[in-house]
Write an enzyme that holds these catalytic residues in place. Structure first.
Site, PDB file in Angstrom:
ATOM      1  CE  LYS A 121       0.058  -6.075  -2.300  1.00 48.77           C
ATOM      2  NZ  LYS A 121       0.367  -7.434  -2.774  1.00 48.77           N
ATOM      3  NE  ARG A 162      -0.990  -7.095   9.400  1.00 47.96           N
ATOM      4  CZ  ARG A 162      -0.693  -7.715   8.265  1.00 47.96           C
ATOM      5  NH1 ARG A 162      -0.704  -7.035   7.125  1.00 47.96           N
ATOM      6  NH2 ARG A 162      -0.374  -8.999   8.252  1.00 47.96           N
TER       7      ARG A 162
END
Length: 287
Positions: free
Chosen positions: A52, A194
């Site tokens: 990330k 999401r």
């Protein structure tokens, strides 16, 4: 002068909250996948794992770079020269632990060539590709090779076999200055919502909220900001004071701006526990 200006802003924020609490108008946001939070028990054999990156999400729509909130990024013409007409999703990244440098570079309306030469566009998806994520990995790697520019890089993806292996990798990345990991479900199509198709793995939880007011400081912070009054995308309001530097208390994030905060779980009310300010976000989050 600075403290008189802040005092005036505090007065307005407290006296007329309806005037300062209205969210700003945002441009149409690009259709991007949004992450949920990883929890033990997720079938890791079904996921690809990548780092990330601690940068700024940037969506290439075939003509220009956009923030997650839909704002145009003023990149130099050479940076995106000969990029494809197909959309790309990625992160504008300077390096581990250098988010503020990336933010400063990307937010300038007149691009600084020297600063942009330190930026890399880390491509991790091709949103318009009809295949699964496994198929999109091959597609975005091929696209990056066709672009052939050293500042455009394909994010590596690999596998882990167990939760313990995932946690060991997370610890290693964090020790080396990284932010965390991402999990992409291998058989998932690109869906702009999401879901468990995309999971973030971090040593702490974080989220975003919009600044809607200021709370005056007391004691050592008398005459300047004590806390930010913020509102989550779900409409919950709370004060955010821990984690702010002295400079941020003298010159606080603007009303209407979005900030990232970290926390440790939720109260029964849904409010975050031990919330701490991390940084200003340059783009408004999508629901």
């Amino acid at each position: 002068m600075l403290r008189r200006g802040l005092a005036a802003a505090l007065f307005l924020a407290l006296a007329w909250p309806a005037l300062v609490a209205a969210p700003g108008t945002a441009a149409a946001a690009p259709a991007v996948m949004l992450a949920k939070v990883y929890r033990p028990g997720v079938p890791l054999h079904a996921y690809w794992v990548s780092e990330k990156y601690d940068g700024l999400r940037a969506f290439w729509d075939g003509r220009q770079l956009l923030t997650r909130g839909g704002e145009t990024i003023a990149a130099p013409a050479w940076f995106t020269a000969q990029w494809p007409t197909e959309p790309l999703d990625g992160e504008l990244w300077v390096g581990r632990g250098r988010f503020e440098e990336a933010l400063s570079t990307v937010r300038r309306q007149t691009p600084d060539d020297e600063a942009w030469r330190r930026v890399r566009y880390m491509v991790f998806d091709m949103p318009a590709h009809p295949g699964t994520f496994t198929e999109r990995i091959a597609a975005y790697h091929a696209q990056v090779r066709r672009i052939g520019q050293p500042w455009v890089q394909a994010v590596p993806q690999d596998r882990v076999a167990s939760h313990d292996e995932l946690m060991a990798r997370l610890d290693r990345v964090v020790r080396e200055g990284g932010e965390g990991l991402m999990l992409h479900r291998s058989d998932a199509p690109h869906r702009a919502l999401r879901s468990d198709d995309l999971l973030k793995v971090k040593t702490h939880e974080d989220a975003e909220a919009q600044v809607i007011g200021y709370v005056p400081g007391a004691g050592r912070h008398a005459g300047r900001l004590g806390a930010l009054l913020v509102r989550t995308p779900e409409g919950l309001r709370f004060k955010l004071g821990t984690g702010l530097s002295d400079a941020q208390r003298d010159d606080p994030p603007a009303i209407g701006s979005w900030v990232t905060y970290r926390f440790r779980g939720l109260h029964e009310s849904g409010l975050p526990r031990f919330a701490s300010f991390m940084r200003v976000r340059p783009d408004a989050p999508s629901r």
